[in-house]
Design a protein around this motif. Structure first.
Motif, PDB file in Angstrom:
ATOM      1  N   MET A 129       0.847  -1.194   0.000  1.00 38.95           N
ATOM      2  CA  MET A 129       0.000   0.000   0.000  1.00 38.95           C
ATOM      3  C   MET A 129       0.879   1.238   0.000  1.00 38.95           C
ATOM      4  O   MET A 129       1.847   1.306   0.757  1.00 38.95           O
ATOM      5  N   PRO A 130       0.562   2.197  -0.817  1.00 40.41           N
ATOM      6  CA  PRO A 130       1.413   3.395  -0.839  1.00 40.41           C
ATOM      7  C   PRO A 130       1.375   4.090   0.512  1.00 40.41           C
ATOM      8  O   PRO A 130       0.335   4.201   1.133  1.00 40.41           O
ATOM      9  N   GLY A 131       2.520   4.487   0.983  1.00 40.12           N
ATOM     10  CA  GLY A 131       2.579   5.168   2.268  1.00 40.12           C
ATOM     11  C   GLY A 131       2.982   4.252   3.408  1.00 40.12           C
ATOM     12  O   GLY A 131       3.354   4.720   4.473  1.00 40.12           O
ATOM     13  N   VAL A 132       2.925   2.950   3.202  1.00 41.46           N
ATOM     14  CA  VAL A 132       3.313   2.022   4.266  1.00 41.46           C
ATOM     15  C   VAL A 132       4.714   1.509   3.972  1.00 41.46           C
ATOM     16  O   VAL A 132       4.968   0.990   2.898  1.00 41.46           O
ATOM     17  N   ARG A 133       5.625   1.667   4.914  1.00 40.74           N
ATOM     18  CA  ARG A 133       6.974   1.153   4.665  1.00 40.74           C
ATOM     19  C   ARG A 133       7.376   0.084   5.639  1.00 40.74           C
ATOM     20  O   ARG A 133       8.386  -0.556   5.467  1.00 40.74           O
ATOM     21  N   ARG A 134       6.584  -0.084   6.683  1.00 42.84           N
ATOM     22  CA  ARG A 134       6.970  -1.073   7.698  1.00 42.84           C
ATOM     23  C   ARG A 134       5.718  -1.589   8.375  1.00 42.84           C
ATOM     24  O   ARG A 134       4.691  -0.919   8.410  1.00 42.84           O
ATOM     25  N   VAL A 135       5.835  -2.780   8.889  1.00 44.57           N
ATOM     26  CA  VAL A 135       4.732  -3.367   9.640  1.00 44.57           C
ATOM     27  C   VAL A 135       5.307  -3.787  10.990  1.00 44.57           C
ATOM     28  O   VAL A 135       6.373  -4.403  11.047  1.00 44.57           O
ATOM     29  N   VAL A 136       4.613  -3.430  12.051  1.00 47.45           N
ATOM     30  CA  VAL A 136       5.105  -3.769  13.378  1.00 47.45           C
ATOM     31  C   VAL A 136       4.391  -5.022  13.843  1.00 47.45           C
ATOM     32  O   VAL A 136       3.164  -5.116  13.792  1.00 47.45           O
ATOM     33  N   CYS A 137       5.179  -5.976  14.285  1.00 45.82           N
ATOM     34  CA  CYS A 137       4.594  -7.224  14.727  1.00 45.82           C
ATOM     35  C   CYS A 137       4.357  -7.150  16.224  1.00 45.82           C
ATOM     36  O   CYS A 137       5.281  -6.864  16.987  1.00 45.82           O
ATOM     37  N   VAL A 138       3.112  -7.362  16.626  1.00 49.44           N
ATOM     38  CA  VAL A 138       2.793  -7.218  18.041  1.00 49.44           C
ATOM     39  C   VAL A 138       2.218  -8.506  18.586  1.00 49.44           C
ATOM     40  O   VAL A 138       1.771  -9.387  17.845  1.00 49.44           O
ATOM     41  N   LYS A 181      -0.666  -5.956  22.592  1.00 47.45           N
ATOM     42  CA  LYS A 181      -0.028  -5.054  21.616  1.00 47.45           C
ATOM     43  C   LYS A 181       1.411  -4.703  21.966  1.00 47.45           C
ATOM     44  O   LYS A 181       1.918  -3.663  21.598  1.00 47.45           O
ATOM     45  N   ARG A 182       2.058  -5.594  22.689  1.00 46.37           N
ATOM     46  CA  ARG A 182       3.465  -5.352  22.970  1.00 46.37           C
ATOM     47  C   ARG A 182       4.273  -5.650  21.705  1.00 46.37           C
ATOM     48  O   ARG A 182       3.990  -6.583  20.977  1.00 46.37           O
ATOM     49  N   VAL A 183       5.295  -4.831  21.504  1.00 52.09           N
ATOM     50  CA  VAL A 183       6.037  -4.923  20.250  1.00 52.09           C
ATOM     51  C   VAL A 183       6.947  -6.142  20.248  1.00 52.09           C
ATOM     52  O   VAL A 183       7.697  -6.367  21.180  1.00 52.09           O
ATOM     53  N   GLU A 184       6.850  -6.925  19.193  1.00 52.10           N
ATOM     54  CA  GLU A 184       7.717  -8.094  19.086  1.00 52.10           C
ATOM     55  C   GLU A 184       8.757  -7.935  17.981  1.00 52.10           C
ATOM     56  O   GLU A 184       9.856  -8.455  18.079  1.00 52.10           O
ATOM     57  N   GLY A 185       8.371  -7.273  16.916  1.00 51.11           N
ATOM     58  CA  GLY A 185       9.326  -7.149  15.822  1.00 51.11           C
ATOM     59  C   GLY A 185       8.857  -6.138  14.797  1.00 51.11           C
ATOM     60  O   GLY A 185       7.734  -5.638  14.868  1.00 51.11           O
ATOM     61  N   ILE A 186       9.733  -5.861  13.868  1.00 51.94           N
ATOM     62  CA  ILE A 186       9.392  -4.953  12.765  1.00 51.94           C
ATOM     63  C   ILE A 186       9.824  -5.581  11.456  1.00 51.94           C
ATOM     64  O   ILE A 186      10.923  -6.133  11.374  1.00 51.94           O
TER      65      ILE A 186
END
Lengths: 367, 103
Positions: free
Chosen positions: A336-345, A350-355
């Motif tokens: 999708m235009p505008g998305v460069r990363r997805v955060v894995c939670v 919703k604690r961050v696990e990875g990017i």
């Protein structure tokens, strides 16, 4: 990295059930057939080698270019008004494109303003041109031998060449230039090519023949891509929302990451601050009036949301996924235009696990 | 046709009498130039609010192609925006250049 640990809130997530993650080699893969990987990579390689950059040009596209002699302050405002994070630079005297003005430049400038506040007057800020800034920057880079010549691609270059250039030079965007016959060395700009547009072209191409890419059905947590929490190597950086903004800038500059997930006191993800969000500081010249260490990350994020002129809608800014989501799901999000990363939670908390970023995906998909 | 075909297809020179137009007087210069044809004003090249998806779909009206648009004073009095839409093979590109106006 150079930033001290006590300045950051680094999440240490329990890693039971998380596979060992390696950078690029096949050794770290468990529970995944090498045949799936090879077959998928083969088809992707074939697609990228047989299609040209011309195909990712939009039917009616738009490129904003800045003159090299423009004062930096004006440039900052133009980018903010146009809602774009970067622009190619045109030198009218030499009739050539000479580089790009990127968020990294703004971050360096803002940090310099912060540290030399007394020394740079308002008028100097008005007249300091991009050319002067770049000359200074190149002088520093040349002495450290880190300077990279201006890169571009042509419309008939293969997508594979474009991807390799983007990955090799660690840039998000490369201008597409063509030189008309009979006009000698003078280039025309056609488009700014990004990994995002190449990925969306790839997804569209394979959307009806996904069986050719069995790799895409695998859950992303089992694949060696992205940056994850790892007790022995805490490479994933997150910041608390109440941290001072100057810390965020230092991290973006020194850790050479393009974005930082922002978490609340429980460690749950609330937003992502990306380098490209820096142009929100141009609104009302906030960067000139506010002491950056008095601004918190949360307030900086508020500026981005209030800006309203930034390219990505709020829902696109902070894409989340689960470790069990398939690679295909992640790729569709990144396309999708505008998305460069997805955060894995982690589900629920919703604690961050990875990017996982666009460049992670491409590095993994190429041979 | 013989070898002189090319010469005979040159346009004839204008008659001498047509070179006697009077010099433009100062009053002529006070007239307004002809107004801009309205079909050239259909679209603003500076309109950044267009959705990225939109721009993938909407072709620019062909009458706009290869016309230079100038817009100044939007950001600040010292910055000029020049815009041009041209066609490259089957695709259209609008390039907007922001230039500083030298004082």
């Amino acid at each position: 990295m150079d930033v001290e640990d006590r300045d950051m809130l680094i999440e240490r997530v329990p890693v039971t059930g998380l596979y060992q993650i390696c950078e690029s080699s096949v050794d770290g893969i468990q529970n995944m057939s090498v045949a799936d990987l090879d077959a998928s990579r083969y088809h992707i390689d074939k697609f990228l080698s047989n299609h040209t950059v011309y195909e990712i040009l939009p039917e009616s596209g738009r490129v904003v270019v800045l003159d090299f002699a423009m004062p930096i302050k004006r440039a900052f405002h133009v980018l903010h008004e146009q809602g774009i994070p970067l622009a190619p630079l045109w030198d009218s005297d030499r009739q050539q494109f000479v580089g790009m003005l990127t968020p990294s430049d703004f971050i360096s400038i803002i940090m310099e303003i912060g540290s030399q506040r007394a020394l740079i007057s308002e008028e100097e800020l008005e007249t300091h041109t991009i050319a002067a800034w770049k000359a200074e920057k190149y002088r520093l880079l040349d002495s450290a031998q880190r300077r990279v010549p201006f890169q571009y691609v042509g419309p008939d270059d293969t997508l594979k060449d474009a991807v390799k250039k983007l990955l090799h030079y660690h840039v998000t965007t490369v201008p597409v230039l063509y030189f008309a016959e009979g006009e000698g060395e003078r280039p025309h700009i056609l488009h700014l090519a990004t990994l995002s547009s190449i990925l969306s072209c790839l997804c569209r191409y394979f959307q009806h023949s996904l069986d050719l890419l069995p790799l895409l059905k695998h859950p992303v947590g089992s694949l060696p891509l992205g940056t994850w929490q790892n007790p022995s190597n805490g490479r994933l950086v997150v910041l608390g929302a109440s941290m001072p903004f100057s810390t965020a800038l230092r991290v973006l500059d020194q850790a050479r990451v393009s974005s930082i997930p922002i978490v609340d006191e429980n460690g749950s993800l609330i937003d992502v601050y990306a380098k490209s969000d820096i142009t929100a500081l141009a609104k009302d010249s906030i960067y000139a009036h506010v002491q950056l260490d008095q601004l918190s990350v949360e307030q900086a994020l508020q500026l981005v949301h209030n800006g309203g002129l930034s390219g990505a809608a709020p829902v696109l800014r902070c894409q989340m996924c689960l470790r069990t989501d398939t690679l295909q799901h992640i790729m569709e999000r990144l396309a999708m235009p505008g998305v460069r990363r997805v955060v894995c939670v982690e589900a629920g908390s919703k604690r961050v696990e990875g990017i996982i970023t666009l460049s992670d995906v491409f590095k993994f998909l190429l041979f | 046709m013989d070898g002189t075909g090319l010469e005979s297809s040159d346009a004839p020179l204008s008659p001498e009498t047509s070179y006697d137009n009077p010099f433009p007087k100062v009053e002529d210069e006070s007239k307004e130039p002809p107004s801009v044809p309205p079909h050239l004003l259909q679209r603003s090249l500076l309109n950044a609010q267009q959705d990225e998806w939109d721009s993938y779909v909407s072709k620019p009206p062909h009458v706009l192609l290869n016309h230079l648009y100038i817009e100044n004073g939007e950001i600040a009095k010292s910055v000029l925006a020049l815009g041009l839409t041209h066609r490259y093979r089957a695709k259209y590109v609008t390039v907007v250049l922001y230039k500083p106006i030298p004082r």
